[in-house]
Design a protein around this motif. Structure first.
Motif, PDB file in Angstrom:
ATOM      1  N   UNK A 128       0.843  -1.212   0.000  1.00 33.54           N
ATOM      2  CA  UNK A 128       0.000   0.000   0.000  1.00 33.54           C
ATOM      3  C   UNK A 128       0.874   1.257   0.000  1.00 33.54           C
ATOM      4  N   UNK A 129       1.892   1.274   0.846  1.00 28.32           N
ATOM      5  CA  UNK A 129       2.807   2.430   0.879  1.00 28.32           C
ATOM      6  C   UNK A 129       3.523   2.595  -0.458  1.00 28.32           C
ATOM      7  N   UNK A 130       3.994   1.492  -1.027  1.00 27.47           N
ATOM      8  CA  UNK A 130       4.697   1.554  -2.308  1.00 27.47           C
ATOM      9  C   UNK A 130       3.795   2.121  -3.407  1.00 27.47           C
ATOM     10  N   UNK A 131       2.510   1.771  -3.361  1.00 26.61           N
ATOM     11  CA  UNK A 131       1.568   2.229  -4.393  1.00 26.61           C
ATOM     12  C   UNK A 131       1.105   3.661  -4.177  1.00 26.61           C
ATOM     13  N   UNK A 132       1.054   4.120  -2.932  1.00 27.18           N
ATOM     14  CA  UNK A 132       0.444   5.430  -2.655  1.00 27.18           C
ATOM     15  C   UNK A 132       1.443   6.528  -2.294  1.00 27.18           C
ATOM     16  N   UNK A 133       2.686   6.196  -2.015  1.00 25.83           N
ATOM     17  CA  UNK A 133       3.654   7.230  -1.631  1.00 25.83           C
ATOM     18  C   UNK A 133       4.066   8.076  -2.824  1.00 25.83           C
ATOM     19  N   UNK A 134       4.625   9.228  -2.535  1.00 22.21           N
ATOM     20  CA  UNK A 134       5.191  10.095  -3.569  1.00 22.21           C
ATOM     21  C   UNK A 134       6.514   9.464  -4.004  1.00 22.21           C
ATOM     22  N   UNK A 135       6.592   8.996  -5.222  1.00 21.64           N
ATOM     23  CA  UNK A 135       7.804   8.332  -5.718  1.00 21.64           C
ATOM     24  C   UNK A 135       8.871   9.316  -6.165  1.00 21.64           C
ATOM     25  N   UNK A 136       8.592  10.585  -6.045  1.00 26.32           N
ATOM     26  CA  UNK A 136       9.562  11.636  -6.358  1.00 26.32           C
ATOM     27  C   UNK A 136      10.167  11.455  -7.749  1.00 26.32           C
ATOM     28  N   UNK A 189      15.746  11.484   1.751  1.00 27.33           N
ATOM     29  CA  UNK A 189      15.809  11.728   0.308  1.00 27.33           C
ATOM     30  C   UNK A 189      15.524  10.438  -0.442  1.00 27.33           C
ATOM     31  N   UNK A 190      14.958  10.597  -1.627  1.00 29.23           N
ATOM     32  CA  UNK A 190      14.693   9.442  -2.490  1.00 29.23           C
ATOM     33  C   UNK A 190      15.865   9.246  -3.437  1.00 29.23           C
ATOM     34  N   UNK A 191      16.227   8.008  -3.614  1.00 34.43           N
ATOM     35  CA  UNK A 191      17.192   7.609  -4.629  1.00 34.43           C
ATOM     36  C   UNK A 191      16.494   6.566  -5.478  1.00 34.43           C
ATOM     37  N   UNK A 192      17.102   6.133  -6.533  1.00 35.49           N
ATOM     38  CA  UNK A 192      16.450   5.181  -7.414  1.00 35.49           C
ATOM     39  C   UNK A 192      17.144   3.834  -7.378  1.00 35.49           C
ATOM     40  N   UNK A 205      19.010   1.751   3.656  1.00 33.91           N
ATOM     41  CA  UNK A 205      17.995   2.229   2.724  1.00 33.91           C
ATOM     42  C   UNK A 205      16.652   1.629   3.122  1.00 33.91           C
ATOM     43  N   UNK A 206      15.589   2.322   2.766  1.00 34.90           N
ATOM     44  CA  UNK A 206      14.244   1.895   3.112  1.00 34.90           C
ATOM     45  C   UNK A 206      13.413   1.803   1.844  1.00 34.90           C
ATOM     46  N   UNK A 207      12.480   0.855   1.813  1.00 34.72           N
ATOM     47  CA  UNK A 207      11.605   0.716   0.651  1.00 34.72           C
ATOM     48  C   UNK A 207      10.561   1.823   0.586  1.00 34.72           C
ATOM     49  N   UNK A 208      10.156   2.320   1.760  1.00 32.17           N
ATOM     50  CA  UNK A 208       9.126   3.351   1.771  1.00 32.17           C
ATOM     51  C   UNK A 208       9.619   4.606   2.488  1.00 32.17           C
ATOM     52  N   UNK A 209       9.105   5.719   2.037  1.00 32.10           N
ATOM     53  CA  UNK A 209       9.443   6.992   2.672  1.00 32.10           C
ATOM     54  C   UNK A 209       8.937   7.009   4.112  1.00 32.10           C
ATOM     55  N   UNK A 210       7.776   6.422   4.337  1.00 32.47           N
ATOM     56  CA  UNK A 210       7.200   6.374   5.683  1.00 32.47           C
ATOM     57  C   UNK A 210       8.147   5.674   6.656  1.00 32.47           C
ATOM     58  N   UNK A 211       8.689   4.529   6.262  1.00 28.01           N
ATOM     59  CA  UNK A 211       9.604   3.783   7.135  1.00 28.01           C
ATOM     60  C   UNK A 211      10.874   4.586   7.399  1.00 28.01           C
ATOM     61  N   UNK A 212      11.399   5.241   6.374  1.00 26.07           N
ATOM     62  CA  UNK A 212      12.614   6.053   6.547  1.00 26.07           C
ATOM     63  C   UNK A 212      12.349   7.228   7.478  1.00 26.07           C
ATOM     64  N   UNK A 217      10.837   5.564 -10.828  1.00 26.39           N
ATOM     65  CA  UNK A 217      10.040   4.343 -10.943  1.00 26.39           C
ATOM     66  C   UNK A 217      10.138   3.469  -9.699  1.00 26.39           C
ATOM     67  N   UNK A 218      11.327   3.262  -9.207  1.00 29.73           N
ATOM     68  CA  UNK A 218      11.534   2.402  -8.037  1.00 29.73           C
ATOM     69  C   UNK A 218      12.388   3.130  -7.008  1.00 29.73           C
ATOM     70  N   UNK A 219      11.750   3.976  -6.210  1.00 30.66           N
ATOM     71  CA  UNK A 219      12.535   4.727  -5.229  1.00 30.66           C
ATOM     72  C   UNK A 219      12.953   3.869  -4.041  1.00 30.66           C
ATOM     73  N   UNK A 220      14.092   4.216  -3.506  1.00 26.11           N
ATOM     74  CA  UNK A 220      14.499   3.758  -2.188  1.00 26.11           C
ATOM     75  C   UNK A 220      14.815   5.029  -1.422  1.00 26.11           C
ATOM     76  N   UNK A 221      14.663   4.992  -0.143  1.00 25.51           N
ATOM     77  CA  UNK A 221      14.795   6.212   0.650  1.00 25.51           C
ATOM     78  C   UNK A 221      15.956   6.073   1.620  1.00 25.51           C
ATOM     79  N   UNK A 222      16.751   7.133   1.697  1.00 24.52           N
ATOM     80  CA  UNK A 222      17.918   7.145   2.585  1.00 24.52           C
ATOM     81  C   UNK A 222      17.920   8.426   3.385  1.00 24.52           C
ATOM     82  N   UNK A 223      18.590   8.371   4.510  1.00 26.43           N
ATOM     83  CA  UNK A 223      18.706   9.540   5.374  1.00 26.43           C
ATOM     84  C   UNK A 223      20.021  10.239   5.071  1.00 26.43           C
ATOM     85  N   UNK A 224      19.919  11.531   4.816  1.00 27.73           N
ATOM     86  CA  UNK A 224      21.085  12.366   4.560  1.00 27.73           C
ATOM     87  C   UNK A 224      21.251  13.318   5.738  1.00 27.73           C
TER      88      UNK A 224
END
Length: 175
Positions: free
Chosen positions: A20-28, A143-146, A118-125, A31-38
């Motif tokens: 659900x998070x993967x489908x509804x989050x802002x993918x920035x 931040x989102x990376x690909x 890295x996190x699969x969802x922005x929410x988890x990060x 196509x396949x974002x992963x999220x990291x903390x900067x």
């Protein structure tokens, strides 16, 4: 080809929430974002090339300080908080060899054991960043990376979505 797999209810719920998070989050816009903390980090530059200058503070660095700062340390029982700013009229440390260093501040992937996380969802990060903000300079930022070139991660993300979608469709068919 359709395969049947057995998974626990907890795992299934996790897959559904994550899908659900993967489908509804802002993918920035990826196509396949992963999220990291900067976080903002100090990156050393050669003398005169950085935007910031600080007095060195390693053990023994005070021997390179200007005489005014050495006097202040001796009279305050080495209370470094009493030292004047490097660019104040009361300090000549910037002219003393080995007393200061030059650096820029840059936003880089978090370090200190977190530089590969890295996190699969922005929410988890974001939840992780908030719960562990004391690990990051200035609390960090997500931040989102690909993962577009990651031949393992892209199909795993697709599988999570597919498993959850197949399970949801099966549940609707049962009702």
């Amino acid at each position: 080809m359709t395969k049947t797999i057995e998974i626990s209810d907890e795992t299934y719920e996790f897959l559904c929430r994550t899908a659900h998070e993967l489908e509804t989050q802002n993918n920035r816009h990826t196509d396949t974002p992963i999220f990291r903390i900067y976080e903002t980090q100090k990156v050393e530059r050669r003398e005169g090339c950085g935007d910031h200058v600080e007095r060195l503070d390693y053990d023994g660095a005070e021997e390179h300080y200007c005489q005014g700062c050495k006097d202040i340390l001796e009279s305050t029982d080495y209370d470094y908080d009493q030292l004047p700013e490097v660019f104040s009229d009361a300090c000549d440390c910037r002219y003393s060899d080995g007393a200061t260093w030059t650096f820029d501040k840059e936003l880089l992937p978090a370090s200190g054991g977190y530089d590969g996380v890295a996190f699969l969802t922005e929410k988890a990060a974001e939840e992780y960043r908030q719960d562990n903000d004391y690990h990051f300079n200035g609390s960090g930022v997500v931040y989102a990376e690909s993962a577009f070139r990651n031949h393992e991660l892209k199909p795993l993300i697709a599988a999570i979505k597919e498993i959850a979608a197949t399970g949801a469709a099966a549940s609707e068919g049962e009702s």
